[in-house]
Design an enzyme around this catalytic site. Structure first.
Site, PDB file in Angstrom:
ATOM      1  N   ALA A 407       0.828  -1.213   0.000  1.00 24.45           N
ATOM      2  CA  ALA A 407       0.000   0.000   0.000  1.00 24.45           C
ATOM      3  C   ALA A 407       0.862   1.263   0.000  1.00 24.45           C
ATOM      4  O   ALA A 407       0.660   2.170  -0.808  1.00 24.45           O
ATOM      5  CB  ALA A 407      -0.930  -0.020   1.212  1.00 24.45           C
ATOM      6  N   ASP A 433      10.073  -6.270  -4.588  1.00 24.45           N
ATOM      7  CA  ASP A 433       9.068  -6.910  -3.729  1.00 24.45           C
ATOM      8  C   ASP A 433       8.969  -8.367  -4.166  1.00 24.45           C
ATOM      9  O   ASP A 433       8.774  -8.650  -5.341  1.00 24.45           O
ATOM     10  CB  ASP A 433       7.708  -6.229  -3.846  1.00 24.45           C
ATOM     11  CG  ASP A 433       6.785  -6.588  -2.684  1.00 24.45           C
ATOM     12  OD1 ASP A 433       6.656  -7.796  -2.379  1.00 24.45           O
ATOM     13  OD2 ASP A 433       6.203  -5.682  -2.077  1.00 24.45           O
ATOM     14  N   ARG A 444      -6.453  -1.369  -1.173  1.00 21.50           N
ATOM     15  CA  ARG A 444      -5.583  -0.266  -0.759  1.00 21.50           C
ATOM     16  C   ARG A 444      -4.342  -0.124  -1.637  1.00 21.50           C
ATOM     17  O   ARG A 444      -3.721   0.915  -1.628  1.00 21.50           O
ATOM     18  CB  ARG A 444      -5.173  -0.436   0.710  1.00 21.50           C
ATOM     19  CG  ARG A 444      -4.367  -1.685   0.963  1.00 21.50           C
ATOM     20  CD  ARG A 444      -4.344  -2.108   2.430  1.00 21.50           C
ATOM     21  NE  ARG A 444      -3.540  -3.303   2.616  1.00 21.50           N
ATOM     22  CZ  ARG A 444      -3.924  -4.532   2.330  1.00 21.50           C
ATOM     23  NH1 ARG A 444      -5.125  -4.741   1.828  1.00 21.50           N
ATOM     24  NH2 ARG A 444      -3.143  -5.565   2.548  1.00 21.50           N
ATOM     25  N   ASP A 505       6.623  -4.370   5.695  1.00 24.04           N
ATOM     26  CA  ASP A 505       5.560  -4.759   6.625  1.00 24.04           C
ATOM     27  C   ASP A 505       6.099  -5.516   7.836  1.00 24.04           C
ATOM     28  O   ASP A 505       5.340  -6.140   8.552  1.00 24.04           O
ATOM     29  CB  ASP A 505       4.499  -5.605   5.903  1.00 24.04           C
ATOM     30  CG  ASP A 505       5.085  -6.904   5.359  1.00 24.04           C
ATOM     31  OD1 ASP A 505       6.309  -7.107   5.492  1.00 24.04           O
ATOM     32  OD2 ASP A 505       4.318  -7.712   4.811  1.00 24.04           O
ATOM     33  N   ASN A 506       7.434  -5.506   8.043  1.00 22.86           N
ATOM     34  CA  ASN A 506       7.962  -6.195   9.215  1.00 22.86           C
ATOM     35  C   ASN A 506       9.210  -5.485   9.724  1.00 22.86           C
ATOM     36  O   ASN A 506       9.938  -4.846   8.965  1.00 22.86           O
ATOM     37  CB  ASN A 506       8.250  -7.670   8.903  1.00 22.86           C
ATOM     38  CG  ASN A 506       9.392  -7.846   7.938  1.00 22.86           C
ATOM     39  OD1 ASN A 506      10.552  -7.913   8.342  1.00 22.86           O
ATOM     40  ND2 ASN A 506       9.087  -7.885   6.640  1.00 22.86           N
ATOM     41  N   CYS A 561       1.973 -19.243  30.915  1.00 24.06           N
ATOM     42  CA  CYS A 561       1.096 -20.132  31.684  1.00 24.06           C
ATOM     43  C   CYS A 561      -0.377 -19.904  31.342  1.00 24.06           C
ATOM     44  O   CYS A 561      -1.160 -20.846  31.263  1.00 24.06           O
ATOM     45  CB  CYS A 561       1.317 -19.926  33.183  1.00 24.06           C
ATOM     46  SG  CYS A 561       2.930 -20.511  33.681  1.00 24.06           S
TER      47      CYS A 561
END
Length: 780
Positions: A407, A433, A444, A505-506, A561
């Site tokens: 986007a 990419d 988008r 995106d990371n 836990c």
């Protein structure tokens, strides 16, 4: 979305700003968008109108733009009209957006829309300046002021009194604010709270708040969940005619808090100048600028004016910058969506924006002269009017690297094409990419169309922006950025660059690109979005800190836990399922493959912290010996036994350790608050859900071993009849940790005997020539 899908919007003015608004609305999914513009396309429009081509010059702007806008979303009806604005034309619409319109037109349209319940957005840009105005009527109802998920918390105590005080469990702050409204459920004892209408609260502390009179209620026993309720908020908007005289100004930059009132008057003076001369002030023309300052004094007699700011507004009146249009157009489209949906708080009512920090800080008068900024009859005239021809030539020679074509990548590439970045003979833009286009990207990532699905993002994005500006020298690559592609993006590649724009995106990839830019001393433009939130960071070598220099606070983690034994919220079950999947079908297979191919695997595993060596080797031993299937029936048997382990045996062990009536040291029931008493299930092959689970688990297990699976439900049900599940009896002495503190304080000493036993029972890699497993990624 339902409200938006019944809304018809008129966008008037299809220059760069108008097309940005229309593009965002079509992607957003309103019912219809009507494009209104009686004017023909001209050369200056190409500065930022990305859906006009050179061959469209002379054609009607709205009609030339329509087919390309309509491609964005088949569910939105897009039409155009060139007839002049009239009351009959405006009447059918729920929202009207005016761009590129005169003040006289804005006033009569504003009067008509306000009196007929039509919501109005007025937007305009002049070079580095932007203006936005909203009028959503006398009684705009906002159903959700911030769009965040309603907060909820577990109750541990409610007192009787006036007011009664509510105490929440001290695992996390409740997050409520005074004036919020809440409801209660699952309260035991003080039953009157359950199902009562929303009550207003007053916050007393991070874990406590008061709720009014509870003195007549029953005695609180235990439990309860308190949940925030979004209450409707009513907002009254002034009509444009009133708001011009008594403006409500939204301050977006407190470093420039004194500018919006001056821009409010300056914009009106600009409208007067255009009405008197039939044209805007000329770029960097001192006489025109002086006249705009004088007209501003007429608009605001006696007011203290910043003449330098007003002169700059006049100098840039013919400026047309794609990035500023993208910003103001994005805001205007958001306001339309707020107007029709009633979600998020709208702008009340004027917003003024400037980005004058983009201009040179030194020698501005000599760098930006009337000669430098005069029109050249080129597609970049709107930009030359602001920055001069010299900078335009520099932009054309830039070599830039865009990392990511999602986007943000699409928006960056579009703006780069419009401003002429890399469009000169020495310039270029490289976009990379590794992803292919998915259908869900189309809402988008506006450079892609339905027929692009499954194709490479970088290739299609490059082709799309090349159409917007044929002079753009853009090349695409399908490589992930990382250590494994440093032979592609090597020293020569980075040394030649003028800058990098991240659209990732990371965080890992961002950190990697930041390290590369620091090493090669290249500027980095970093940005990201999350829903309605976004951020931008500009990293300049030797001037600003790098991306890695600061860290975001860690995301709120779910205690191990809680996740393992006491999941009680939706996000717990999602994380539990993901951990379960990767622990069964990904990590064991990866470890097995490493064991079979890496001679130092055992050595490295034994150096791991805590109980990890034991866990890893047990998983490898199970995968290669204990649970290794030979054929499809073995996979079905494994899936059935796993179902019993997870949904019957482990729950029975949990209830053996913590019986339903057990109390804690403080005397409260153990199974209360967020910990809900679970119930073991009984396997039923005729239950479709049970059979679905076994089918899915068996197929995944088979896939990880390269065994052919089956979707034949009848055959699987038949196989299940022959599966022997060992009887289970809860064991004494099994320790189940209730908190992560207990887990950390528990002994982590390794059982060396068990480790040696595992190492001895592992088949050697030589015994399994050619064998390998197939890890399965958790695909979101």
């Amino acid at each position: 979305m339902k409200r938006m899908q019944t809304s018809n919007v008129l966008v008037s003015g299809l220059r760069g700003l108008g097309v940005e608004v229309a593009k965002n609305l079509v992607l957003g999914g309103v019912k219809s968008v009507t494009l209104h513009d009686p004017q023909p396309a001209a050369w200056p429009d190409l500065a930022s109108q990305f859906y006009l081509r050179e061959e469209d010059v002379g054609q009607n702007r709205a009609e030339a733009t329509l087919p390309r806008l309509a491609e964005l979303n088949a569910y939105v009806a897009v039409s155009s009209t060139r007839q002049p604005l009239s009351q009959d034309l405006l009447a059918p619409f729920q929202v009207v957006v005016l761009t590129n319109s005169s003040l006289e037109e804005q006033l009569w349209v504003g009067d008509f829309c306000h009196s007929h319940g039509i919501k109005l957005v007025v937007a305009d840009t002049r070079g580095l300046f932007g203006q936005l105005f909203c009028d959503f009527g006398d009684d705009m109802v906002v159903t959700d002021t911030n769009g965040e998920q309603p907060l909820s918390a577990m109750v541990s105590m409610v007192t009787k009194g006036c007011p009664g005080e509510v105490t929440c469990l001290d695992e996390a702050r409740h997050g409520f604010e005074t004036g919020d409204f809440v409801t209660f459920t699952e309260v035991e004892g003080m039953e009157e709270l359950n199902g009562c209408g929303p009550v207003e609260i007053r916050v007393l502390g991070p874990y406590t708040f008061s709720i009014g009179d509870t003195s007549g209620f029953g005695d609180y026993v235990r439990g309860g969940i308190v949940t925030q309720v979004k209450m409707p908020k009513h907002i009254r908007f002034k009509r444009l005619r009133e708001a011009l005289v008594e403006p409500e100004l939204m301050i977006t930059d407190f470093g420039k808090a004194e500018r919006p009132p001056i821009m409010h008057w300056g914009w009106q003076a600009l409208h007067r100048f255009i009405r008197q001369h039939g044209r805007p002030p000329r770029p960097r023309h001192q006489g025109d600028a002086a006249e705009v300052v004088a007209l501003t004094r007429e608009v605001a007699p006696g007011a203290e004016l910043d003449e330098e700011l007003l002169r700059e507004l006049a100098f840039q009146a013919t400026g047309d910058l794609a990035p500023v249009n993208a910003f103001i157009g994005g805001l205007a489209a958001q306001e339309v969506m707020k107007a029709v949906s009633g979600k998020f708080t709208p702008i009340t009512q004027w917003l003024y924006f400037d980005a004058l920090e983009c201009l040179p800080e030194e020698n501005k008068e000599t760098v930006l002269t009337e000669e430098q900024c005069r029109p050249r009859n080129s597609r970049y005239d709107g930009q030359i009017a602001v920055f001069g021809a010299e900078l335009q030539a520099k932009l054309g020679a830039q070599k830039y690297f865009v990392v990511g074509a999602g986007a943000i990548g699409c928006e960056l590439l579009k703006n780069f094409a419009m401003v002429g970045l890399g469009c000169g003979p020495e310039g270029c833009v490289t976009v990379t990419d590794m992803d292919t286009i998915e259908k869900s990207n189309l809402n988008r990532q506006f450079l892609f169309r339905p027929w692009d699905v499954t194709k490479l993002k970088s290739e299609r994005a490059a082709a799309a922006v090349r159409e917007m500006n044929p002079a753009l020298r853009v090349s695409s690559r399908p490589d992930r950025v990382g250590p494994d592609t440093e032979r592609v993006y090597d020293d020569d590649f980075f040394e030649a660059l003028d800058g990098v724009a991240n659209a990732l995106d990371n965080v890992d990839a961002r950190l990697y690109m930041d390290r590369r830019c620091v090493y090669y001393r290249k500027p980095l433009l970093e940005s990201g979005t999350l829903g309605t939130k976004g951020n931008v960071q500009v990293v300049i070598p030797f001037l600003s800190e790098s991306y890695s220099s600061s860290q975001d606070p860690p995301e709120k983690a779910i205690p191990i836990c809680t996740l393992k034994n006491f999941p009680n919220a939706i996000e717990h079950t999602l994380q539990w399922a993901r951990d379960e999947f990767e622990g069964l079908f990904k990590q064991p297979a990866e470890n097995v493959n490493q064991y079979l191919t890496d001679p130092r695997f055992l050595e490295r595993t034994l150096r791991l912290a805590g109980t990890q060596p034991l866990e890893v080797l047990e998983a490898v031993q199970r995968s290669l010996a204990g649970e290794r299937p030979r054929a499809w029936p073995d996979c079905v048997a494994w899936a059935c036994r796993h179902w019993h382990r997870q949904y019957s045996n482990s729950i029975r062990q949990l209830l053996h350790n913590f019986p339903p009536g057990q109390k804690t040291n403080s005397g409260t029931l153990f199974w209360s608050g967020p910990k809900r008493c679970p119930h073991p299930l009984v396997f039923d092959p005729d239950n479709p859900l049970h059979l679905d689970y076994v089918m899915a688990a068996a197929n995944l297990f088979a896939q990880s071993y390269g065994i052919a699976g089956s979707r034949d439900r009848g055959a699987v049900a038949e196989l299940l009849r022959h599966v022997r599940v060992p009887p289970f009896a809860p064991k004494a002495g099994v320790r189940i940790h209730v908190s992560d503190q207990e887990l950390q304080s528990a002994t982590t000493a390794l059982d060396d005997g068990r480790l040696e036993e595992l190492k001895a029972s592992l088949p050697s890699p030589e015994e399994l020539p050619g064998f390998r497993m197939f890890p399965i990624d958790f695909e979101k």
